[in-house]
Design an enzyme around this catalytic site. Structure first.
Site, short mmCIF file in Angstrom:
data_model
loop_
_atom_site.label_atom_id
_atom_site.label_comp_id
_atom_site.label_asym_id
_atom_site.label_seq_id
_atom_site.Cartn_x
_atom_site.Cartn_y
_atom_site.Cartn_z
N SER A 143 -95.99 -40.09 46.74
CA SER A 143 -96.01 -40.69 45.41
C SER A 143 -94.98 -41.81 45.35
CB SER A 143 -95.63 -39.63 44.37
OG SER A 143 -95.41 -40.23 43.12
N TYR A 157 -90.35 -33.06 41.51
CA TYR A 157 -91.61 -33.52 42.12
C TYR A 157 -91.31 -34.65 43.11
CZ TYR A 157 -96.07 -36.17 42.16
OH TYR A 157 -97.18 -36.88 42.52
#
Ligand SMILES: NC(=O)c1ccc[n+]([C@@H]2O[C@H](COP(=O)([O-])OP(=O)(O)OC[C@H]3O[C@@H](n4cnc5c(N)ncnc54)[C@H](O)[C@@H]3O)[C@@H](O)[C@H]2O)c1
Length: 251
Positions: A143, A157
């Site tokens: 990401s 995350y």
């Protein structure tokens, strides 16, 4: 038979797409099917509907990447369908939580899916692709947050996604002698249930305004990126991360 005049080399090759029940994974599965790949749609959720949309050569399989025995069963299913060429892992978990409120259970859940689960999944897939002896491809989703530190309650995350960057480099070296490439895709904002989960319209607007292209990616655009990374066109790219973010983060 899909026309492959362009030389992508995807037609007839077997690929597992994990996280295929929705969002990016569903779009990737559909795009690869359209390009003639035989797609195994795998997810913790039921993906029979997505597999049906992919066409008769696709199949659905239930896997939970946090449970290694289900990964073994998935690889067994792939073996029953033919020689495994590729893996795309789109399974991921984002528990949007303010930094001060993150607890041990949340942290462990994210690590289990985004980090440990990806390790066991890729280890099993790499061995199976190597056993096929005909080269192959592994594509993992990290990401933009792994590079920026994340926004809107995504610190843990971002930490877990950063681990994917080390994993692809380690696996790229292991796979190279067998012509197996291992790369990552780092999206910015992609319009999926994950992006919208826990974000107000105001948060989404403020995120969008920081993207030079002033829009989120459509899941299908990530399908095209994965097709490229699975194709013969990208055979000499390995250990790399492709940033797909509309110009928001430029390394
Ligand atoms: N949407 C974005 O803006 C964005 C941005 C950067 C990175 N990503 C990454 O892209 C990938 C796909 O994201 P998305 O937006 O489609 O997410 P999503 O939440 O919409 O879909 C994720 C899928 O993964 C599956 N999954 C979750 N845990 C699983 C497990 N333990 N075993 C098997 N399957 C499991 C879910 O059931 C779901 O179908 C993820 O890895 C995500 O981290 C997404």
């Amino acid at each position: 038979m899909v026309d492959d005049a362009a030389g992508l080399g995807l037609s007839g090759r077997l690929v597992i797409v994990v996280g295929a029940a929705q969002g990016i994974g569903a779009a990737v599965a559909q795009r690869l099917s359209k390009l003639g790949m035989e797609v195994i749609c795998a997810d913790r959720q039921d993906c029979a509907e997505v597999a049906a949309q992919c066409g008769p050569s696709a199949s659905a399989f239930q896997v939970d990447v946090t449970k290694p025995e289900t990964i073994e069963a998935l690889i067994g299913h792939a073996r029953s369908r033919g020689k495994l060429f590729g893996l795309v892992n789109c399974a991921g978990l984002l528990l949007r939580t303010p930094f001060e409120e993150v607890d041990e259970a949340m942290m462990q859940r994210e690590i289990a899916v985004n980090q440990t689960g990806v390790f066991y999944l890729t280890r099993a897939a790499l061995a199976e692709i190597q056993a096929g002896g005909a080269g192959g491809r592994i594509v993992l989703f990290t990401s933009q947050g792994a590079f920026t530190g994340g926004f809107f309650g995504s610190t843990t995350y971002a930490m877990t996604k950063a681990a994917v960057g080390a994993l692809i480099k380690s696996l790229a070296r292991m796979g190279a002698p067998d012509a197996i490439t291992v790369n990552a895709v780092a999206p910015g904002g992609v319009d999926t249930p994950m992006l919208r989960g826990g974000m107000s319209e105001a948060d989404l607007d403020s995120f969008r305004q920081r993207i030079p292209m002033n829009r989120f990616a459509a899941p299908n655009e990530l399908g095209g990126v994965c097709a490229f990374l699975l194709s013969d066109w990208s055979g000499y790219i390995t250990g790399s991360t492709l940033h797909v973010n509309g110009g928001q983060y430029l390394p």
